[in-house]
Design an enzyme around this catalytic site. Structure first.
Site, PDB file in Angstrom:
ATOM      1  CE  LYS A 295      -4.328   0.840   2.416  1.00  0.00           C
ATOM      2  NZ  LYS A 295      -4.972   0.723   3.724  1.00  0.00           N
TER       3      LYS A 295
HETATM    4  C1  E4P Z   1      -8.281   1.681   3.628  1.00  0.00           C
HETATM    5  O1  E4P Z   1      -7.469   1.042   3.073  1.00  0.00           O
HETATM    6  C2  E4P Z   1      -8.091   2.392   4.907  1.00  0.00           C
HETATM    7  O2  E4P Z   1      -7.397   1.545   5.779  1.00  0.00           O
HETATM    8  C3  E4P Z   1      -9.384   2.713   5.585  1.00  0.00           C
HETATM    9  O3  E4P Z   1     -10.506   2.298   4.840  1.00  0.00           O
HETATM   10  C4  E4P Z   1      -9.466   4.077   6.144  1.00  0.00           C
HETATM   11  O4  E4P Z   1     -10.700   4.209   6.790  1.00  0.00           O
HETATM   12  P1  E4P Z   1     -11.016   5.367   7.851  1.00  0.00           P
HETATM   13  O5  E4P Z   1     -11.283   6.608   7.098  1.00  0.00           O
HETATM   14  O6  E4P Z   1     -12.238   4.860   8.558  1.00  0.00           O
HETATM   15  O7  E4P Z   1      -9.830   5.445   8.762  1.00  0.00           O
END
Ligand code: E4P
Length: 220
Positions: A87
């Protein structure tokens, strides 16, 4: 549409996996920090959960902000298992790193996507997935569904292979909205996954079926 769990909690991921409909996991530095455990240990435990499944994706995020640092972090992560998906944030360095990772054959997830132009760059760099953060956009009064539709249209017009992994999900309804727009995958917290099962009419209907069945059996 693939369903992913957005969590760094191994017990939650195990429970979700046991249902048999989960295709992967996304983690991020905040989710890992919340668990207070070693990153590599957590990742290895997640990999073990999915051992019998092919074609899963387990996202592990780099924390360097420069290309070489991102690539150095990605190397041992990618070696852990073929399901590991690196990522990378969509910044100029991130896009360069995504391109290099594409050449190295790594699976990648271009994260922190808040605009269609960022999604276009991620696809051009060869990202396997792009993660638009829908909830965070809605939190600031923007229209996340509009963004999702724009990305879907651009990817379809140009036949770009990057898969849309809708992220930052706030409700079970949002999962359905993503499905209607053609997201390739949705990642959600475990509590939202649980909500996908729930409907009061199902509970009431089942209660009545069982009560009627018991009455019928006790008669005879
Ligand atoms: C996605 O890959 C992220 O980890 C996640 O969906 C972020 O979500 P949040 O905005 O609830 O922290």
């Amino acid at each position: 549409m693939k369903l992913f769990i957005d969590s760094g909690n191994v017990e939650e991921i195990k429970k979700a996996y046991a249902v048999g409909v989960i295709d992967g996991v996304t983690t991020n530095p905040s989710l890992i920090a919340k668990e207070g455990r070693d990153f590599m240990t957590v990742l290895k435990e997640i990999i073990e959960i999915f051992e019998n499944r092919k074609d899963v994706s387990i996202s592990a995020e780099v924390t360097s902000t420069e290309v070489q640092g991102m690539l150095a972090e990605a190397k041992p992560l990618a070696k852990l298992h073929p399901s590991i998906t690196i990522k990378v944030p969509i910044t100029p360095s991130g896009i360069k790193a995504l391109k290099e990772m594409f050449k190295l054959g790594y699976k990648t997830n271009a994260t922190l996507c808040f605009s269609a132009s960022q999604a276009l760059l991620a696809a051009k760099a060869g990202a396997t997935y792009v993660s638009p953060f829908l909830g965070r956009l809605d939190d600031i009064g923007e229209n996340s569904q509009k963004l999702l539709k724009e990305i879907r249209s651009i990817y379809d017009i140009y036949e770009l292979e990057t898969q849309i992994l809708a992220a930052s999900i706030r409700s079970h309804r949002q999962v359905i909205d993503c499905a209607l727009v053609g997201a390739d995958a949705v990642t959600m917290p475990y509590k939202i996954f649980e909500q996908l099962f729930q409907h009061p009419q199902t509970d009431q209907g089942l209660k009545k079926f069982l009560a009627d069945w018991q009455t019928h059996n006790s008669r005879g």
